[in-house]
Scaffold this active site. Structure first.
Site, PDB file in Angstrom:
ATOM      1  N   GLY A   1      -3.125  -2.161   0.661  1.00 49.39           N
ATOM      2  CA  GLY A   1      -3.500  -0.652   1.201  1.00 49.39           C
ATOM      3  C   GLY A   1      -2.814   0.109   0.763  1.00 49.39           C
ATOM      4  O   GLY A   1      -2.309   1.281   1.313  1.00 49.39           O
TER       5      GLY A   1
ATOM      6  N   LYS B   1      -6.249  -6.109  16.338  1.00 52.62           N
ATOM      7  CA  LYS B   1      -4.694  -6.053  16.459  1.00 52.62           C
ATOM      8  C   LYS B   1      -4.122  -7.234  17.196  1.00 52.62           C
ATOM      9  O   LYS B   1      -3.108  -7.860  16.901  1.00 52.62           O
ATOM     10  CB  LYS B   1      -4.264  -4.798  16.907  1.00 52.62           C
ATOM     11  CG  LYS B   1      -4.576  -3.897  15.754  1.00 52.62           C
ATOM     12  CD  LYS B   1      -3.714  -3.942  14.487  1.00 52.62           C
ATOM     13  CE  LYS B   1      -3.894  -3.113  13.448  1.00 52.62           C
ATOM     14  NZ  LYS B   1      -3.406  -3.463  12.103  1.00 52.62           N
TER      15      LYS B   1
ATOM     16  N   GLY C   1      -3.758   4.006   1.097  1.00 57.35           N
ATOM     17  CA  GLY C   1      -3.783   4.605   2.423  1.00 57.35           C
ATOM     18  C   GLY C   1      -2.613   5.638   2.914  1.00 57.35           C
ATOM     19  O   GLY C   1      -1.705   5.859   2.136  1.00 57.35           O
ATOM     20  N   GLN C   2      -2.786   6.051   3.935  1.00 58.91           N
ATOM     21  CA  GLN C   2      -1.930   7.069   4.672  1.00 58.91           C
ATOM     22  C   GLN C   2      -0.760   6.317   4.663  1.00 58.91           C
ATOM     23  O   GLN C   2       0.301   7.209   4.148  1.00 58.91           O
ATOM     24  CB  GLN C   2      -2.292   7.336   6.186  1.00 58.91           C
ATOM     25  CG  GLN C   2      -1.531   8.631   6.623  1.00 58.91           C
ATOM     26  CD  GLN C   2      -1.556   8.666   8.207  1.00 58.91           C
ATOM     27  OE1 GLN C   2      -2.257   7.720   8.838  1.00 58.91           O
ATOM     28  NE2 GLN C   2      -0.967   9.866   8.762  1.00 58.91           N
TER      29      GLN C   2
ATOM     30  N   TYR D   1     -11.084  -2.599  16.765  1.00 60.00           N
ATOM     31  CA  TYR D   1      -9.592  -2.449  15.973  1.00 60.00           C
ATOM     32  C   TYR D   1      -8.549  -2.971  16.845  1.00 60.00           C
ATOM     33  O   TYR D   1      -7.612  -3.692  16.412  1.00 60.00           O
ATOM     34  CB  TYR D   1      -9.334  -0.990  15.758  1.00 60.00           C
ATOM     35  CG  TYR D   1      -8.063  -0.565  15.146  1.00 60.00           C
ATOM     36  CD1 TYR D   1      -7.917  -0.849  13.902  1.00 60.00           C
ATOM     37  CD2 TYR D   1      -7.226   0.176  15.830  1.00 60.00           C
ATOM     38  CE1 TYR D   1      -6.269  -0.541  13.449  1.00 60.00           C
ATOM     39  CE2 TYR D   1      -6.072   0.604  15.461  1.00 60.00           C
ATOM     40  CZ  TYR D   1      -5.743   0.071  14.086  1.00 60.00           C
ATOM     41  OH  TYR D   1      -4.396   0.510  13.485  1.00 60.00           O
TER      42      TYR D   1
ATOM     43  N   ASN E   1      -8.796  -7.108  -3.528  1.00 57.05           N
ATOM     44  CA  ASN E   1      -9.492  -7.034  -2.456  1.00 57.05           C
ATOM     45  C   ASN E   1      -9.021  -8.157  -1.472  1.00 57.05           C
ATOM     46  O   ASN E   1      -8.707  -9.371  -1.638  1.00 57.05           O
ATOM     47  CB  ASN E   1     -11.091  -7.530  -3.064  1.00 57.05           C
ATOM     48  CG  ASN E   1     -12.083  -7.671  -1.576  1.00 57.05           C
ATOM     49  OD1 ASN E   1     -11.591  -7.489  -0.717  1.00 57.05           O
ATOM     50  ND2 ASN E   1     -13.218  -8.329  -2.026  1.00 57.05           N
TER      51      ASN E   1
ATOM     52  N   ARG F   1     -10.284  -0.909  -1.294  1.00 54.59           N
ATOM     53  CA  ARG F   1     -11.415   0.049  -0.996  1.00 54.59           C
ATOM     54  C   ARG F   1     -11.081   1.373  -1.589  1.00 54.59           C
ATOM     55  O   ARG F   1     -11.989   1.885  -2.277  1.00 54.59           O
ATOM     56  CB  ARG F   1     -11.656   0.158   0.484  1.00 54.59           C
ATOM     57  CG  ARG F   1     -12.543  -1.193   0.826  1.00 54.59           C
ATOM     58  CD  ARG F   1     -12.559  -1.096   2.502  1.00 54.59           C
ATOM     59  NE  ARG F   1     -11.579  -0.641   2.949  1.00 54.59           N
ATOM     60  CZ  ARG F   1     -11.458   0.599   3.834  1.00 54.59           C
ATOM     61  NH1 ARG F   1     -12.396   1.222   4.102  1.00 54.59           N
ATOM     62  NH2 ARG F   1     -10.184   0.922   4.287  1.00 54.59           N
TER      63      ARG F   1
ATOM     64  N   ILE G   1       0.321   8.014  13.594  1.00 53.71           N
ATOM     65  CA  ILE G   1       1.114   8.360  12.437  1.00 53.71           C
ATOM     66  C   ILE G   1       0.952   9.815  11.895  1.00 53.71           C
ATOM     67  O   ILE G   1      -0.285   9.985  11.413  1.00 53.71           O
ATOM     68  CB  ILE G   1       1.340   7.372  11.270  1.00 53.71           C
ATOM     69  CG1 ILE G   1       1.717   5.933  11.947  1.00 53.71           C
ATOM     70  CG2 ILE G   1       2.296   7.789  10.251  1.00 53.71           C
ATOM     71  CD1 ILE G   1       2.994   5.876  12.756  1.00 53.71           C
TER      72      ILE G   1
END
Ligand code: SER
Length: 320
Positions: A8, A147, A11-12, A143, A54, A36, A173
């Site tokens: 990832g 988690k 990502g952010q 989600y 992936n 992705r 975040i």
């Protein structure tokens, strides 16, 4: 930590984590992988090893880990809460099977795993203020369900197979580098972008919505500090980490101190219900006592830095 794999990475959190890890451990010590989101900024792509990965393909994770002699995986690839509600099957698949694959590879090759959980693990029945580390975990989003299941799976791999997996429950975040994708707390990032670019913002939660939040440098510090913590001091695998809590209205006020003409309209959508199911603040005393967790930013300091960085970013864009 000699050879780190970050999933990832586009990502952010991933983008800024990669920069921080490369600064700390050396540029060649961090292999970054993205699936992705393939639009990695050039400065990250060119700053050390990079590959396509992936997380649903266990063989690919295994090959990457084996070929790079990986000893630690920061598994950041995930679908966030709001997109998760639009695509629950995809969220379950990526969040659960991605983590399962990473843990399986970690078990086979004796790799440590850092993986973020979230305040989304809590739900409407959880105490809302100063939420304890060990409490009711009955989330109402896919989600959040992923988690909680992920936390349990991580604990299982630790107890059963001795995999050193550690986790923090991130609040929302806030950052200026890479925008988040599809979370409920995204308003707390978008508000800064729109304040700087347009002078106004249409907020998708009510003005009185209070959620725990954290500025990116503290979020990165939390993960790295926990990764480096002495294992013998850790009584848990998953830790609450707190920093600041404020309402959307208070956030807008802090921006108005620097951009006096800034205006906000509140138009709650489906994300309001998700926000209402999460705590307003968390008790992070366990993280503070066991691995010296201590955030550095408050709302005022964060707002000043966010606006400064975004102003620089957009004035630079205009130059081209
Ligand atoms: N920031 C995340 C979200 O809003 C919560 O972990 O989905």
């Amino acid at each position: 930590m000699n050879n780190i794999l970050v999933t990832g990475a586009a990502g952010q959190i991933g983008t800024e984590l990669v920069t921080a890890l490369r600064q700390r451990y050396g540029k060649d010590a961090v292999v970054i992988a993205t699936g992705r989101r393939t639009q990695l900024p050039a400065y990250i792509k060119n700053s050390g090893p990079f590959c396509y990965l992936n997380v649903l393909d266990k063989n690919q994770i295994e090959e990457t880990a084996f070929e790079n002699n990986v000893d630690t995986i920061y598994h950041m690839a995930s679908i966030l809460s709001a997109v998760g509600e639009q695509k629950p099957q995809l969220a379950w698949d990526i969040n659960m099977n991605g983590l399962y694959n990473v843990l399986e590879v970690a078990r086979t090759y004796d790799i440590s795993v850092m993986w973020p959980s979230s305040i989304a693990a809590f739900g409407p029945d959880t105490p809302k203020v100063n939420t304890p580390n060990d409490t009711i975990l009955r989330p109402t989003t896919i989600y959040g369900v992923s988690k909680v299941a992920g936390e349990l799976l991580a604990e299982y791999y630790f107890q059963k197979f001795g995999v050193d997996v550690r986790s923090v429950r991130y609040p929302g975040i806030i950052s200026s580098e890479t925008p988040p994708g599809g979370g409920t707390t995204d308003y707390a990032v978008a508000i800064y972008y729109d304040a700087v670019q347009k002078g106004s913002y249409s907020c998708f939660v009510r003005e009185d919505t209070i959620l725990p939040m954290m500025y990116m440098p503290d979020a990165i510090k939390a993960l790295v500090d926990l990764a480096e913590a002495d294992n013998s001091r850790l009584t848990h695998r998953v830790y609450n980490i707190g920093s600041m809590s404020f309402s959307a209205g208070t956030l807008a006020e802090s921006i108005k101190e620097l951009i006096p003409d800034f205006t906000v309209k509140y138009k709650p959508d489906f994300r309001q219900e998700i926000a209402d199911s999460w705590p307003q603040s968390v008790d992070d005393s366990l993280a503070r006592s066991e691995w010296n967790w201590e955030p550095k930013y408050d709302l005022h300091k964060m707002t000043k830095e966010m606006i400064g960085k975004l102003e620089a970013k957009f004035s630079k864009d205009k130059d081209f």
